[in-house]
Design an enzyme around this catalytic site. Sequence first.
Site, mmCIF file in Angstrom:
data_model
loop_
_atom_site.group_PDB
_atom_site.id
_atom_site.type_symbol
_atom_site.label_atom_id
_atom_site.label_comp_id
_atom_site.label_asym_id
_atom_site.label_seq_id
_atom_site.Cartn_x
_atom_site.Cartn_y
_atom_site.Cartn_z
ATOM 1 N N SER A 118 0.669 -1.263 0.032
ATOM 2 C CA SER A 118 -0.053 0.059 0.029
ATOM 3 C C SER A 118 0.926 1.208 -0.044
ATOM 4 O O SER A 118 1.651 1.310 -0.827
ATOM 5 C CB SER A 118 -0.820 -0.070 1.012
ATOM 6 N N HIS A 119 0.816 2.081 0.975
ATOM 7 C CA HIS A 119 1.343 3.365 1.117
ATOM 8 C C HIS A 119 2.953 3.262 1.660
ATOM 9 O O HIS A 119 3.455 4.349 1.979
ATOM 10 C CB HIS A 119 0.565 4.265 1.956
ATOM 11 N N ASP A 124 -1.901 6.885 -3.331
ATOM 12 C CA ASP A 124 -0.827 5.863 -2.644
ATOM 13 C C ASP A 124 -0.417 4.918 -3.787
ATOM 14 O O ASP A 124 -0.564 4.754 -4.858
ATOM 15 C CB ASP A 124 -1.451 5.384 -1.457
ATOM 16 N N ASP A 143 -0.761 1.533 -4.311
ATOM 17 C CA ASP A 143 -1.619 0.728 -5.086
ATOM 18 C C ASP A 143 -2.899 1.425 -5.466
ATOM 19 O O ASP A 143 -3.775 0.403 -6.009
ATOM 20 C CB ASP A 143 -1.767 -0.470 -4.210
ATOM 21 N N ASP A 165 -5.638 2.693 -4.023
ATOM 22 C CA ASP A 165 -7.022 2.467 -3.533
ATOM 23 C C ASP A 165 -7.150 3.830 -2.293
ATOM 24 O O ASP A 165 -8.213 4.122 -2.065
ATOM 25 C CB ASP A 165 -7.340 1.379 -2.507
ATOM 26 N N ARG A 166 -6.150 4.631 -2.109
ATOM 27 C CA ARG A 166 -6.385 5.620 -1.082
ATOM 28 C C ARG A 166 -5.994 7.041 -1.950
ATOM 29 O O ARG A 166 -5.481 6.971 -3.053
ATOM 30 C CB ARG A 166 -5.328 5.645 -0.006
ATOM 31 N N LYS A 216 -11.590 -0.002 -1.320
ATOM 32 C CA LYS A 216 -11.546 1.491 -1.574
ATOM 33 C C LYS A 216 -10.946 1.695 -2.760
ATOM 34 O O LYS A 216 -10.266 1.078 -3.408
ATOM 35 C CB LYS A 216 -10.866 2.156 -0.158
#
Length: 517
Positions: free
Chosen positions: A127-128, A298, A300, A302-303, A399
Amino acid sequence: MFCLIAMENSPLQVLTVATAPYPDQRPSSSGLRKKVSVFQFKRSYLHNFIQSIFSSIDLRDRQGSTMVVGGDGRFFNRAAIEVIVQMAAANGVGRLIIGHHGIMSTPAVSCVIRKYKAIGGIILTASHNPGGPDGDFGIKFNTANGGPASEAVTSKIFQISRTLEKFAICPGLRVDLETLGKQAFDLENKFKPLTVEIVDSVESYANLLRNIFDFAALKDLLSGENPIRVRIDAMHGVLGPYVKRILCKELGCPAISAINCVPMEDFGGQHPDPNLTDAAELVDSMRDGSFDFGAAFDGDGDRNMILGKHGFFVTPSDSLAVIADNIFCIPYFQHSGVRGFARSMPTSTALDRVAKATKIEIYETPAGWKFFGNLMDAGLVSLCGEESFGTGGDHIREKDGLWAVLAWLSIISTRRRSVEDIVKDHWLKYGRNYFTRYDYQNVDLDAVCDMMEDLEIMIADKTFVKQRFAVKDKIFQVEKADNFEYTDPVDSSISRNQVHMPSYYSFFFGGGQKMIY
């Protein structure tokens, strides 16, 4: 150009390899995350976890099944995909759908799982978190609904990993990630060949968005007679190609609108986290008023973070509430209606105010998108979000950063107001929820545990509720304090302490303020 690569002349050998279990392969709702070196150099560490995922799926369901594989492009992504393909073949998977170059955003993986009715998908992302050889790597398993595996599934994976003694692999299998199209591999003792399909990572997802939003109206907003000026920062994560294809090529944003859109294994040496600190380049570029709308994503995809002119910051909690209040600016919801809203416990109660005014049901869940997925699968929720920069709808079970940006642009297109005006209008209508989050890293574990224990003792005292605290010239009163516990309305499962800390504690103060510790 699509092509079919012929099978090898002789069947590829399938091996069973002895291994020893590891005690630390417990996945969270975000998967198993470790330093790259753990997956790269610890003997069979990667293989063990992948085998545990496959073994958690009933053999009858696994045989001949379809699975999706993709990652955010961080360091070790390609090497891990090669192992996953070899082990999927040996474990009876019949078809693999993999993103071109091994890259596919987390929302796109969810979309593709649902589109092809796959049994699940493996997402390679942390992720982030930072990337590169010294950064982090992660493996996440999503199930057939396209969402993160439930706690029952992740617990099963962990239990298998603790006693694993062998894994199956086809070491001679080599897949070409550069060529779009199908590749077939004949395996020994297998009745049917394994089919690997390398797909355009963007197209299926883009087509889904076309069916949700009014692309003609968005194109007019972004490239019509009086377009707004936007700045979109992909932070060298997976969404770069999506931004270029959808926002620039299809919706007409000029090239200057998109920055940091080339995916990099180390995210350009930066922390791919869409917040005011790590997306400082975007924030700085917005300050002089050259752009009307800004967004960052981010690693991947999703954010998301939303900014207005001069860098006006929209908190994730407010962003969720504003989208909820303007939800019928999105054609998808005009047709499908709105079943309910949901937010994670740490998220401010701004959404609750919208739900109360619109008489729409709202659910408060632990942190983790899997809880939202359960509600969406049951038809109870249409929009959900969390304070950690995640927002999404029931079109997928993750998300979705780019979805949130298009939602905001749809609101701007309909209302013809600036980001700042839309948010301030919302505050006038509903009141403002103040929200603050503090993150502490690399702290002493014993000290943290002592602090949490003291905090639990304090809130357990019944006299704590209704206590007053003075801050300068303002007085705040504790309205509620609890150690959050959740009973799922769908399956009646109970979740306690489902967060990254030992516990989350919430304090509600009069006046709509919510503080989280």
